[in-house]
Design a protein around this motif. Structure first.
Motif, short mmCIF file in Angstrom:
data_model
loop_
_atom_site.label_atom_id
_atom_site.label_comp_id
_atom_site.label_asym_id
_atom_site.label_seq_id
_atom_site.Cartn_x
_atom_site.Cartn_y
_atom_site.Cartn_z
N GLN A 92 17.21 22.19 -44.42
CA GLN A 92 16.09 22.29 -43.47
C GLN A 92 15.59 20.91 -43.06
N LEU A 93 15.52 19.98 -44.02
CA LEU A 93 15.10 18.62 -43.70
C LEU A 93 16.07 17.94 -42.74
N HIS A 94 17.36 18.07 -42.99
CA HIS A 94 18.35 17.47 -42.11
C HIS A 94 18.32 18.11 -40.72
N GLU A 95 18.11 19.41 -40.67
CA GLU A 95 18.00 20.09 -39.38
C GLU A 95 16.80 19.57 -38.59
N MET A 96 15.68 19.39 -39.27
CA MET A 96 14.49 18.88 -38.61
C MET A 96 14.70 17.46 -38.11
N ILE A 97 15.31 16.63 -38.92
CA ILE A 97 15.55 15.24 -38.54
C ILE A 97 16.47 15.15 -37.32
N ALA A 98 17.45 16.04 -37.25
CA ALA A 98 18.42 16.01 -36.15
C ALA A 98 17.92 16.72 -34.89
N ALA A 99 16.81 17.42 -34.98
CA ALA A 99 16.33 18.20 -33.85
C ALA A 99 15.93 17.30 -32.67
N GLU A 100 16.19 17.79 -31.46
CA GLU A 100 15.81 17.08 -30.25
C GLU A 100 15.18 18.05 -29.27
N ILE A 101 14.28 17.55 -28.46
CA ILE A 101 13.68 18.36 -27.41
C ILE A 101 14.69 18.44 -26.27
N PRO A 102 15.00 19.65 -25.79
CA PRO A 102 15.94 19.76 -24.67
C PRO A 102 15.43 18.97 -23.46
N PRO A 103 16.33 18.32 -22.73
CA PRO A 103 15.91 17.50 -21.59
C PRO A 103 15.00 18.23 -20.60
N GLU A 104 15.26 19.50 -20.36
CA GLU A 104 14.46 20.24 -19.38
C GLU A 104 13.03 20.51 -19.86
N LEU A 105 12.77 20.32 -21.16
CA LEU A 105 11.44 20.54 -21.70
C LEU A 105 10.69 19.24 -22.01
N ARG A 106 11.33 18.11 -21.78
CA ARG A 106 10.70 16.82 -22.05
C ARG A 106 9.70 16.48 -20.95
N TYR A 107 8.64 15.81 -21.32
CA TYR A 107 7.67 15.34 -20.34
C TYR A 107 6.97 14.10 -20.89
N ARG A 108 6.32 13.41 -20.00
CA ARG A 108 5.51 12.25 -20.37
C ARG A 108 4.06 12.62 -20.16
N ILE A 109 3.17 11.97 -20.84
CA ILE A 109 1.74 12.25 -20.71
C ILE A 109 1.31 12.09 -19.26
N GLU A 110 1.93 11.17 -18.54
CA GLU A 110 1.61 10.95 -17.13
C GLU A 110 1.97 12.16 -16.26
N ASP A 111 2.87 13.01 -16.75
CA ASP A 111 3.30 14.18 -15.98
C ASP A 111 2.32 15.34 -16.07
N ILE A 112 1.36 15.26 -16.98
CA ILE A 112 0.41 16.35 -17.18
C ILE A 112 -0.76 16.15 -16.21
N PRO A 113 -1.03 17.13 -15.35
CA PRO A 113 -2.12 16.96 -14.38
C PRO A 113 -3.48 16.96 -15.07
N GLU A 114 -4.39 16.22 -14.48
CA GLU A 114 -5.77 16.19 -14.97
C GLU A 114 -6.40 17.55 -14.73
N THR A 115 -7.22 18.00 -15.66
CA THR A 115 -7.95 19.26 -15.47
C THR A 115 -9.41 18.93 -15.24
N PRO A 116 -10.03 19.70 -14.37
CA PRO A 116 -11.45 19.41 -14.07
C PRO A 116 -12.37 19.72 -15.23
#
Length: 63
Positions: free
Chosen positions: A39-63
């Motif tokens: 389980q530890l090795h699986e967690m260490i090797a895990a990656e976020i799929p490219p289509e689900l990656r984002y940057r904080i700048e990509d999140i719109p401001e909420t009022p």
């Protein structure tokens, strides 16, 4: 929805569905000392799929 008290966040109101979703996620949490080596090795090797990656700048401001 966030309810404030004296101008500070005090309470969050969630839908039942969101509350249940969060409870389910909480049930899936494992402490590191409860994980076996696989389980530890699986967690260490895990990656976020490219289509689900984002940057904080990509999140719109909420009022």
């Amino acid at each position: 929805m966030i309810v404030t008290s004296y101008g500070k966040p005090a309470v969050v109101i969630l839908s039942v569905e969101e509350s249940e979703r969060l409870k389910e996620l909480d049930r899936r949490v494992l402490r590191l000392d409860e994980m076996d080596d696989a389980q530890l090795h699986e967690m260490i090797a895990a990656e976020i799929p490219p289509e689900l990656r984002y940057r904080i700048e990509d999140i719109p401001e909420t009022p």
